[in-house]
Design an enzyme around this catalytic site. Structure first.
Site, mmCIF file in Angstrom:
data_model
loop_
_atom_site.group_PDB
_atom_site.id
_atom_site.type_symbol
_atom_site.label_atom_id
_atom_site.label_comp_id
_atom_site.label_asym_id
_atom_site.label_seq_id
_atom_site.Cartn_x
_atom_site.Cartn_y
_atom_site.Cartn_z
ATOM 1 N N ARG A 1 -13.331 -16.364 -11.906
ATOM 2 C CA ARG A 1 -12.977 -14.941 -12.003
ATOM 3 C C ARG A 1 -14.222 -14.085 -12.165
ATOM 4 O O ARG A 1 -14.310 -12.976 -11.651
ATOM 5 C CB ARG A 1 -12.050 -14.705 -13.202
ATOM 6 C CG ARG A 1 -10.643 -15.173 -12.959
ATOM 7 C CD ARG A 1 -9.738 -14.802 -14.135
ATOM 8 N NE ARG A 1 -8.474 -15.489 -13.987
ATOM 9 C CZ ARG A 1 -7.400 -14.974 -13.361
ATOM 10 N NH1 ARG A 1 -7.421 -13.762 -12.876
ATOM 11 N NH2 ARG A 1 -6.298 -15.684 -13.240
ATOM 12 N N THR B 1 -7.683 -1.524 -20.014
ATOM 13 C CA THR B 1 -8.566 -2.103 -21.022
ATOM 14 C C THR B 1 -8.533 -3.618 -20.840
ATOM 15 O O THR B 1 -7.835 -4.130 -19.960
ATOM 16 C CB THR B 1 -8.100 -1.754 -22.450
ATOM 17 O OG1 THR B 1 -6.825 -2.354 -22.662
ATOM 18 C CG2 THR B 1 -8.017 -0.245 -22.658
ATOM 19 N N GLY C 1 0.778 -1.239 0.000
ATOM 20 C CA GLY C 1 0.000 0.000 0.000
ATOM 21 C C GLY C 1 0.807 1.286 0.000
ATOM 22 O O GLY C 1 0.293 2.330 0.397
ATOM 23 N N SER C 2 2.061 1.237 -0.472
ATOM 24 C CA SER C 2 2.817 2.502 -0.491
ATOM 25 C C SER C 2 2.248 3.477 -1.519
ATOM 26 O O SER C 2 2.288 4.693 -1.313
ATOM 27 C CB SER C 2 4.305 2.249 -0.745
ATOM 28 O OG SER C 2 4.546 1.881 -2.083
ATOM 29 N N ASN D 1 -4.341 2.175 -13.787
ATOM 30 C CA ASN D 1 -3.368 1.282 -13.150
ATOM 31 C C ASN D 1 -1.978 1.894 -13.218
ATOM 32 O O ASN D 1 -1.685 2.670 -14.130
ATOM 33 C CB ASN D 1 -3.358 -0.066 -13.886
ATOM 34 C CG ASN D 1 -2.355 -1.059 -13.292
ATOM 35 O OD1 ASN D 1 -2.266 -1.211 -12.080
ATOM 36 N ND2 ASN D 1 -1.600 -1.727 -14.146
ATOM 37 N N HIS E 1 1.863 0.443 -13.556
ATOM 38 C CA HIS E 1 2.582 -0.790 -13.855
ATOM 39 C C HIS E 1 4.081 -0.511 -13.764
ATOM 40 O O HIS E 1 4.567 0.465 -14.327
ATOM 41 C CB HIS E 1 2.215 -1.266 -15.263
ATOM 42 C CG HIS E 1 2.896 -2.546 -15.626
ATOM 43 N ND1 HIS E 1 2.534 -3.754 -15.080
ATOM 44 C CD2 HIS E 1 3.947 -2.799 -16.439
ATOM 45 C CE1 HIS E 1 3.327 -4.699 -15.559
ATOM 46 N NE2 HIS E 1 4.188 -4.145 -16.379
ATOM 47 N N LEU F 1 -4.207 -6.924 -21.165
ATOM 48 C CA LEU F 1 -3.412 -6.788 -19.944
ATOM 49 C C LEU F 1 -2.247 -5.814 -20.134
ATOM 50 O O LEU F 1 -1.389 -6.014 -20.997
ATOM 51 C CB LEU F 1 -2.874 -8.161 -19.523
ATOM 52 C CG LEU F 1 -2.121 -8.187 -18.197
ATOM 53 C CD1 LEU F 1 -3.049 -7.892 -17.039
ATOM 54 C CD2 LEU F 1 -1.429 -9.516 -18.009
HETATM 55 N N1 NHR Z 1 -6.996 -6.347 -15.822
HETATM 56 C C1 NHR Z 1 -7.156 -6.014 -17.096
HETATM 57 N N2 NHR Z 1 -8.233 -6.497 -17.748
HETATM 58 N N3 NHR Z 1 -6.296 -5.216 -17.773
HETATM 59 C C2 NHR Z 1 -5.210 -4.735 -17.138
HETATM 60 O O1 NHR Z 1 -4.393 -3.942 -17.806
HETATM 61 C C3 NHR Z 1 -4.966 -5.072 -15.788
HETATM 62 C C4 NHR Z 1 -5.904 -5.906 -15.151
HETATM 63 C C5 NHR Z 1 -5.720 -6.277 -13.811
HETATM 64 C C6 NHR Z 1 -4.584 -5.879 -13.129
HETATM 65 C C7 NHR Z 1 -2.358 -4.780 -13.033
HETATM 66 C C8 NHR Z 1 -1.205 -5.582 -13.693
HETATM 67 C C9 NHR Z 1 0.147 -4.942 -13.400
HETATM 68 O O2 NHR Z 1 0.252 -3.713 -13.316
HETATM 69 C C10 NHR Z 1 -3.628 -5.096 -13.765
HETATM 70 C C11 NHR Z 1 -3.823 -4.675 -15.079
HETATM 71 C C12 NHR Z 1 -1.886 -8.999 -12.200
HETATM 72 C C13 NHR Z 1 -1.324 -9.846 -13.145
HETATM 73 C C14 NHR Z 1 -1.398 -11.346 -12.994
HETATM 74 O O3 NHR Z 1 -0.843 -12.086 -13.788
HETATM 75 C C15 NHR Z 1 -0.706 -9.275 -14.249
HETATM 76 C C16 NHR Z 1 -0.681 -7.895 -14.390
HETATM 77 C C17 NHR Z 1 -1.262 -7.061 -13.442
HETATM 78 C C18 NHR Z 1 -1.858 -7.623 -12.344
HETATM 79 N N4 NHR Z 1 -2.128 -11.856 -11.959
HETATM 80 C C19 NHR Z 1 -2.339 -13.286 -11.681
HETATM 81 C C20 NHR Z 1 -3.768 -13.710 -12.071
HETATM 82 O O4 NHR Z 1 -3.937 -14.897 -12.335
HETATM 83 C C21 NHR Z 1 -2.174 -13.583 -10.200
HETATM 84 C C22 NHR Z 1 -0.831 -13.229 -9.659
HETATM 85 C C23 NHR Z 1 -0.780 -13.196 -8.138
HETATM 86 O O5 NHR Z 1 -1.813 -13.332 -7.464
HETATM 87 O O6 NHR Z 1 0.328 -12.974 -7.614
HETATM 88 O O7 NHR Z 1 -4.696 -12.858 -12.043
HETATM 89 O O8 NHR Z 1 1.165 -5.654 -13.308
HETATM 90 C C1 GAR Z 2 4.111 -1.291 -7.176
HETATM 91 O O1 GAR Z 2 5.455 -1.308 -7.601
HETATM 92 C C2 GAR Z 2 3.177 -1.431 -8.363
HETATM 93 O O2 GAR Z 2 3.636 -0.768 -9.513
HETATM 94 C C3 GAR Z 2 3.209 -2.907 -8.560
HETATM 95 O O3 GAR Z 2 3.219 -3.467 -7.277
HETATM 96 C C4 GAR Z 2 3.789 -2.525 -6.357
HETATM 97 C C5 GAR Z 2 2.789 -2.249 -5.278
HETATM 98 O O4 GAR Z 2 3.384 -1.560 -4.230
HETATM 99 N N1 GAR Z 2 2.059 -3.360 -9.274
HETATM 100 C C6 GAR Z 2 1.992 -4.529 -9.845
HETATM 101 O O5 GAR Z 2 2.939 -5.270 -9.928
HETATM 102 C C7 GAR Z 2 0.626 -4.871 -10.380
HETATM 103 N N2 GAR Z 2 0.633 -6.190 -10.864
HETATM 104 P P1 GAR Z 2 2.506 -0.882 -3.095
HETATM 105 O O6 GAR Z 2 1.566 -1.944 -2.554
HETATM 106 O O7 GAR Z 2 3.513 -0.464 -2.061
HETATM 107 O O8 GAR Z 2 1.776 0.269 -3.697
#
Ligand code: NHR
Ligand code: GAR
Length: 209
Positions: A60, A136, A7-8, A102, A104, A139
């Site tokens: 999901r 969108t 949560g930073s 988001n 990333h 991903l």
């Molecule tokens: N959903 C959509 N439709 N589109 C995006 O651009 C999204 C999204 C949900 C989350 C964040 C993303 C990131 O910034 C995000 C963007 C989770 C995964 C993943 O593989 C990938 C990218 C992001 C978030 N999650 C696994 C799953 O099966 C679980 C991984 C875990 O629990 O540690 O959902 O990186």
């Molecule tokens: C951040 O670096 C964020 O960009 C990344 O996780 C960290 C969360 O830190 N996000 C992802 O990897 C989404 N899949 P925080 O909990 O301290 O904000």
């Protein structure tokens, strides 16, 4: 706000809200994990919290329906993903289209998905960074709003690089959210506008640090 961990980013957005720089308040923080530090930060700040544990749902679609149910009665201007780790279904994304953002931890379009810092190191990249983008169904493929770069140091490992990237995340994410809340930034019909001008695919660049 949706989160899964420490949560930073929530903390940086909360600070911007409290100083008036955000131009809005955080109405609700939802985590899919019971042990998120982000839930503690929100609770201590007096923000409404909800735990929606994805492990309690068979699909999901069912998890996302529960998320949507918690969000829909709130008349939210924006749903902020801040370290949220569950991929959202197309149905959820289209329901909140233009209101999902988001951050990333990579220089998109490089390294969508997970494990971004190690992938940047393995590729020998000279720079890494973070990107704020609208969500969108593709991903990490939605249009970029703001991107910040950091220099990769010779002795970096994934943790040290992640920590440096996190510092710039805390600068660009509140900025991008403030733009959205003031309606300077709009994502409509697949195009992103800042002050009425269409942004290039990479979004605005933050200065290198
Ligand atoms: N959903 C959509 N439709 N589109 C995006 O651009 C999204 C999204 C949900 C989350 C964040 C993303 C990131 O910034 C995000 C963007 C989770 C995964 C993943 O593989 C990938 C990218 C992001 C978030 N999650 C696994 C799953 O099966 C679980 C991984 C875990 O629990 O540690 O959902 O990186
Ligand atoms: C951040 O670096 C964020 O960009 C990344 O996780 C960290 C969360 O830190 N996000 C992802 O990897 C989404 N899949 P925080 O909990 O301290 O904000």
């Amino acid at each position: 706000m949706l989160l899964s961990g420490r949560g930073s980013n929530l903390q940086s957005i909360l600070s911007a809200s409290q100083s008036g720089a955000l131009g809005g308040d955080i109405a609700l923080v939802i985590s899919n994990r019971p042990d998120s530090g982000g839930l503690d930060i929100a609770r201590d700040a007096g923000i409404e919290i909800a735990l929606i544990d994805h492990q309690a749902y068979a699909t999901r679609e069912a998890f996302d329906a529960s998320l949507a149910g918690a969000l829909e009665n709130q008349s939210l201007d924006l749903i902020v993903l801040a370290g949220f780790m569950r991929i959202l279904t197309p149905a959820f994304v289209s329901r909140f289209s233009g209101r999902l953002i988001n951050i990333h931890p990579s220089l998109l379009p490089l390294y969508p998905g997970l494990n971004t810092h190690q992938r940047a190191l393995d590729a020998g990249d000279t720079h890494a960074g973070a990107t704020v983008h609208y969500v969108t169904r593709e991903l990490d493929g939605g249009p970029s709003v703001l991107q910040a770069k950091v220099v990769v140091q010779p002795d970096d490992d994934a943790d040290s690089l992640a920590a440096r990237v996190l510092q710039v995340e805390h600068q660009i994410y509140p900025q991008a959210i403030a733009w959205h809340l003031s309606e300077r930034l709009q994502f409509t019909a697949g195009t992103l506008y800042l002050d009425g001008v269409a942004l290039p695919p990479t979004g605005q660049r933050w200065e290198s640090v």
